[in-house]
Design a protein around this motif. Structure first.
Motif, PDB file in Angstrom:
ATOM      1  N   THR A 262     113.897  33.509 132.118  1.00 34.80           N
ATOM      2  CA  THR A 262     115.083  32.896 132.719  1.00 34.80           C
ATOM      3  C   THR A 262     116.332  33.166 131.888  1.00 34.80           C
ATOM      4  OG1 THR A 262     113.710  31.148 133.627  1.00 34.80           O
ATOM      5  CG2 THR A 262     116.077  30.718 133.497  1.00 34.80           C
ATOM      6  N   GLU A 263     116.205  33.079 130.576  1.00 35.93           N
ATOM      7  CA  GLU A 263     117.378  33.207 129.708  1.00 35.93           C
ATOM      8  C   GLU A 263     116.974  33.783 128.355  1.00 35.93           C
ATOM      9  OE1 GLU A 263     120.308  29.904 129.811  1.00 35.93           O
ATOM     10  OE2 GLU A 263     120.074  29.867 127.641  1.00 35.93           O
ATOM     11  N   MET A 264     117.854  34.601 127.790  1.00 40.96           N
ATOM     12  CA  MET A 264     117.649  35.140 126.448  1.00 40.96           C
ATOM     13  C   MET A 264     118.981  35.101 125.705  1.00 40.96           C
ATOM     14  SD  MET A 264     115.188  38.426 127.220  1.00 40.96           S
ATOM     15  CE  MET A 264     114.774  38.670 125.491  1.00 40.96           C
ATOM     16  N   THR A 265     118.900  34.994 124.395  1.00 46.17           N
ATOM     17  CA  THR A 265     120.092  34.999 123.551  1.00 46.17           C
ATOM     18  C   THR A 265     119.945  36.094 122.503  1.00 46.17           C
ATOM     19  OG1 THR A 265     120.381  32.620 123.861  1.00 46.17           O
ATOM     20  CG2 THR A 265     121.555  33.618 122.034  1.00 46.17           C
ATOM     21  N   ALA A 266     121.029  36.831 122.257  1.00 42.43           N
ATOM     22  CA  ALA A 266     121.007  37.896 121.255  1.00 42.43           C
ATOM     23  C   ALA A 266     122.360  37.946 120.557  1.00 42.43           C
ATOM     24  CB  ALA A 266     120.684  39.226 121.916  1.00 42.43           C
ATOM     25  N   THR A 267     122.404  38.682 119.471  1.00 36.82           N
ATOM     26  CA  THR A 267     123.613  38.766 118.661  1.00 36.82           C
ATOM     27  C   THR A 267     124.334  40.084 118.914  1.00 36.82           C
ATOM     28  OG1 THR A 267     122.542  37.425 116.964  1.00 36.82           O
ATOM     29  CG2 THR A 267     124.518  38.648 116.301  1.00 36.82           C
ATOM     30  N   GLU A 268     125.625  40.024 118.913  1.00 39.25           N
ATOM     31  CA  GLU A 268     126.445  41.227 119.072  1.00 39.25           C
ATOM     32  C   GLU A 268     126.019  42.295 118.074  1.00 39.25           C
ATOM     33  OE1 GLU A 268     130.567  40.447 118.386  1.00 39.25           O
ATOM     34  OE2 GLU A 268     131.241  42.159 119.568  1.00 39.25           O
ATOM     35  N   GLY A 269     125.847  43.531 118.549  1.00 39.35           N
ATOM     36  CA  GLY A 269     125.440  44.638 117.693  1.00 39.35           C
ATOM     37  C   GLY A 269     123.938  44.825 117.594  1.00 39.35           C
ATOM     38  N   ALA A 270     123.178  43.859 118.043  1.00 34.40           N
ATOM     39  CA  ALA A 270     121.717  43.921 117.936  1.00 34.40           C
ATOM     40  C   ALA A 270     121.105  44.634 119.151  1.00 34.40           C
ATOM     41  CB  ALA A 270     121.158  42.507 117.820  1.00 34.40           C
ATOM     42  N   ILE A 271     119.765  44.593 119.206  1.00 33.44           N
ATOM     43  CA  ILE A 271     119.000  45.174 120.313  1.00 33.44           C
ATOM     44  C   ILE A 271     118.244  44.045 121.006  1.00 33.44           C
ATOM     45  CG2 ILE A 271     117.139  46.764 120.936  1.00 33.44           C
ATOM     46  CD1 ILE A 271     117.753  48.335 118.381  1.00 33.44           C
ATOM     47  N   VAL A 272     118.154  44.115 122.333  1.00 29.70           N
ATOM     48  CA  VAL A 272     117.381  43.118 123.074  1.00 29.70           C
ATOM     49  C   VAL A 272     116.532  43.816 124.126  1.00 29.70           C
ATOM     50  CG1 VAL A 272     119.105  42.644 124.881  1.00 29.70           C
ATOM     51  CG2 VAL A 272     117.510  40.857 124.188  1.00 29.70           C
ATOM     52  N   GLN A 273     115.343  43.278 124.345  1.00 25.40           N
ATOM     53  CA  GLN A 273     114.423  43.826 125.352  1.00 25.40           C
ATOM     54  C   GLN A 273     114.146  42.746 126.396  1.00 25.40           C
ATOM     55  OE1 GLN A 273     110.911  46.064 124.016  1.00 25.40           O
ATOM     56  NE2 GLN A 273     109.670  44.851 125.427  1.00 25.40           N
ATOM     57  N   ILE A 274     114.409  43.051 127.643  1.00 29.60           N
ATOM     58  CA  ILE A 274     114.169  42.118 128.748  1.00 29.60           C
ATOM     59  C   ILE A 274     112.968  42.624 129.533  1.00 29.60           C
ATOM     60  CG2 ILE A 274     115.119  41.052 130.815  1.00 29.60           C
ATOM     61  CD1 ILE A 274     117.921  41.582 129.647  1.00 29.60           C
ATOM     62  N   ASN A 275     111.931  41.799 129.603  1.00 27.41           N
ATOM     63  CA  ASN A 275     110.688  42.197 130.247  1.00 27.41           C
ATOM     64  C   ASN A 275     110.636  41.787 131.716  1.00 27.41           C
ATOM     65  OD1 ASN A 275     109.655  43.268 127.826  1.00 27.41           O
ATOM     66  ND2 ASN A 275     108.938  41.249 127.201  1.00 27.41           N
ATOM     67  N   CYS A 276     109.857  42.532 132.473  1.00 24.87           N
ATOM     68  CA  CYS A 276     109.658  42.245 133.896  1.00 24.87           C
ATOM     69  C   CYS A 276     108.222  42.622 134.255  1.00 24.87           C
ATOM     70  CB  CYS A 276     110.648  43.048 134.724  1.00 24.87           C
ATOM     71  SG  CYS A 276     110.377  43.002 136.514  1.00 24.87           S
ATOM     72  N   THR A 277     107.483  41.688 134.824  1.00 27.80           N
ATOM     73  CA  THR A 277     106.149  42.003 135.336  1.00 27.80           C
ATOM     74  C   THR A 277     106.147  41.784 136.835  1.00 27.80           C
ATOM     75  OG1 THR A 277     105.372  39.750 134.898  1.00 27.80           O
ATOM     76  CG2 THR A 277     104.976  41.389 133.191  1.00 27.80           C
ATOM     77  N   TYR A 278     105.335  42.557 137.526  1.00 25.46           N
ATOM     78  CA  TYR A 278     105.382  42.490 138.986  1.00 25.46           C
ATOM     79  C   TYR A 278     103.999  42.633 139.609  1.00 25.46           C
ATOM     80  CZ  TYR A 278     105.063  47.594 138.700  1.00 25.46           C
ATOM     81  OH  TYR A 278     104.664  48.881 138.431  1.00 25.46           O
ATOM     82  N   GLN A 279     103.879  42.020 140.772  1.00 25.92           N
ATOM     83  CA  GLN A 279     102.722  42.205 141.650  1.00 25.92           C
ATOM     84  C   GLN A 279     103.294  42.351 143.046  1.00 25.92           C
ATOM     85  OE1 GLN A 279     100.617  38.497 140.521  1.00 25.92           O
ATOM     86  NE2 GLN A 279      98.824  39.786 140.192  1.00 25.92           N
ATOM     87  N   THR A 280     103.160  43.527 143.614  1.00 23.33           N
ATOM     88  CA  THR A 280     103.745  43.773 144.928  1.00 23.33           C
ATOM     89  C   THR A 280     102.770  44.546 145.802  1.00 23.33           C
ATOM     90  OG1 THR A 280     104.788  45.804 144.130  1.00 23.33           O
ATOM     91  CG2 THR A 280     106.123  43.796 144.087  1.00 23.33           C
ATOM     92  N   SER A 281     103.013  44.512 147.109  1.00 18.23           N
ATOM     93  CA  SER A 281     102.213  45.301 148.041  1.00 18.23           C
ATOM     94  C   SER A 281     102.821  46.699 148.090  1.00 18.23           C
ATOM     95  CB  SER A 281     102.224  44.648 149.418  1.00 18.23           C
ATOM     96  OG  SER A 281     103.549  44.468 149.862  1.00 18.23           O
ATOM     97  N   GLY A 282     102.283  47.572 147.317  1.00 18.22           N
ATOM     98  CA  GLY A 282     102.806  48.928 147.220  1.00 18.22           C
ATOM     99  C   GLY A 282     103.904  49.034 146.179  1.00 18.22           C
ATOM    100  N   PHE A 283     104.185  50.253 145.782  1.00 15.77           N
ATOM    101  CA  PHE A 283     105.208  50.471 144.747  1.00 15.77           C
ATOM    102  C   PHE A 283     105.923  51.784 145.039  1.00 15.77           C
ATOM    103  CE2 PHE A 283     107.095  49.896 140.637  1.00 15.77           C
ATOM    104  CZ  PHE A 283     107.335  51.177 140.170  1.00 15.77           C
ATOM    105  N   ASN A 284     107.229  51.672 145.201  1.00 17.86           N
ATOM    106  CA  ASN A 284     108.055  52.863 145.407  1.00 17.86           C
ATOM    107  C   ASN A 284     109.225  52.885 144.435  1.00 17.86           C
ATOM    108  OD1 ASN A 284     106.962  54.527 147.651  1.00 17.86           O
ATOM    109  ND2 ASN A 284     107.134  52.612 148.782  1.00 17.86           N
ATOM    110  N   GLY A 285     109.007  52.301 143.265  1.00 19.06           N
ATOM    111  CA  GLY A 285     110.031  52.367 142.240  1.00 19.06           C
ATOM    112  C   GLY A 285     110.493  50.997 141.793  1.00 19.06           C
ATOM    113  N   LEU A 286     111.044  50.953 140.593  1.00 18.66           N
ATOM    114  CA  LEU A 286     111.549  49.706 140.020  1.00 18.66           C
ATOM    115  C   LEU A 286     112.997  49.911 139.614  1.00 18.66           C
ATOM    116  CD1 LEU A 286     109.721  47.241 137.743  1.00 18.66           C
ATOM    117  CD2 LEU A 286     112.007  48.034 137.080  1.00 18.66           C
TER     118      LEU A 286
END
Lengths: 112, 109
Positions: B8-32
């Motif tokens: 829902t929410e993430m906090t990071a510092t200016e100049g740093a690196i952040v990774q936002i994750n996403c997991t999915y379950q869908t009927s078929g896959f034609n790209g993310l």
């Protein structure tokens, strides 16, 4: 104009009234879409059109109708507005159904 | 059913690196797809992955693992203007986008 425009920007509507949200694109995109965005939820597809002259129902079509008489315009009509239709409505278009979608600026609708 | 999960929410510092994750379950896959949405504005397209691996575009990169139903968006050298919501969306077998609720990224100086 360049891209997608929507009108009005915002609207307050009495329950039971009829309302049409307008959407126009000038990119000659084949596919167009209407979404609603509510706090805490992802964008939800209301109706879509893969090409001029055709339309289809999305995830939440009840209470809404659309038409696609030409390539550029894709109006969304609420026949009799209800408070649960209070939301931000986004129109989008894509060159074809499998391409990235480009969004209009949105219409903020409040139904009282 | 179809489901897209992202924090829902993430906090990071200016100049740093952040990774936002996403997991999915869908009927078929034609790209993310990944989109950025500033408060009060429309979503704008960031990236598209259809094959496994990393796609790099300037400070932003997106990774996909189809076997794990997983993607991440990597933002490097964070700037204050990167404060926004980041939306993950999967194109299903009907070529319709299924959207996550978005991750609100807060950048602190």
């Amino acid at each position: 104009i360049a891209g997608i425009t929507q009108a009005p920007t915002s609207q307050i509507l009495a329950a039971g009234r009829r309302m049409t949200l307008r959407c126009t694109q000038d990119m000659r995109h084949n596919a167009m879409y209407w979404y609603r965005q509510d706090l805490g939820l992802g964008l939800r597809l209301i109706h879509y059109s893969n090409t001029a002259g055709t339309t289809g129902k999305g995830e939440v079509p009840d209470g809404y109708s659309v038409s696609r008489a030409n390539t550029d315009d894709f109006p969304l009509t609420l026949a009799s507005a209800v408070p649960s239709q209070t939301s931000v409505y986004f129109c989008a278009s894509s060159e074809d159904t499998y391409n990235e979608q480009f969004f209009g600026p949105g219409t903020r609708l409040t139904v009282l | 059913g179809q489901n897209i999960d992202q924090p829902t929410e993430m906090t990071a510092t200016e100049g740093a690196i952040v990774q936002i994750n996403c997991t999915y379950q869908t009927s078929g896959f034609n790209g993310l797809f990944w989109y950025q949405q500033h408060a009060g504005e429309a979503p704008t397209f960031l990236s598209y992955n259809v094959l496994d691996g990393l796609e790099e575009k300037g400070r932003f990169s997106s990774f996909l693992s189809r076997s794990k139903g997983y993607s991440y968006l990597l933002l490097k050298e964070l700037q204050m203007k990167d404060s926004a919501s980041y939306l993950c969306a999967v194109m299903d077998s009907n070529y319709q986008l299924i959207w996550g609720a978005g991750t609100k990224l807060i950048i602190k100086p």
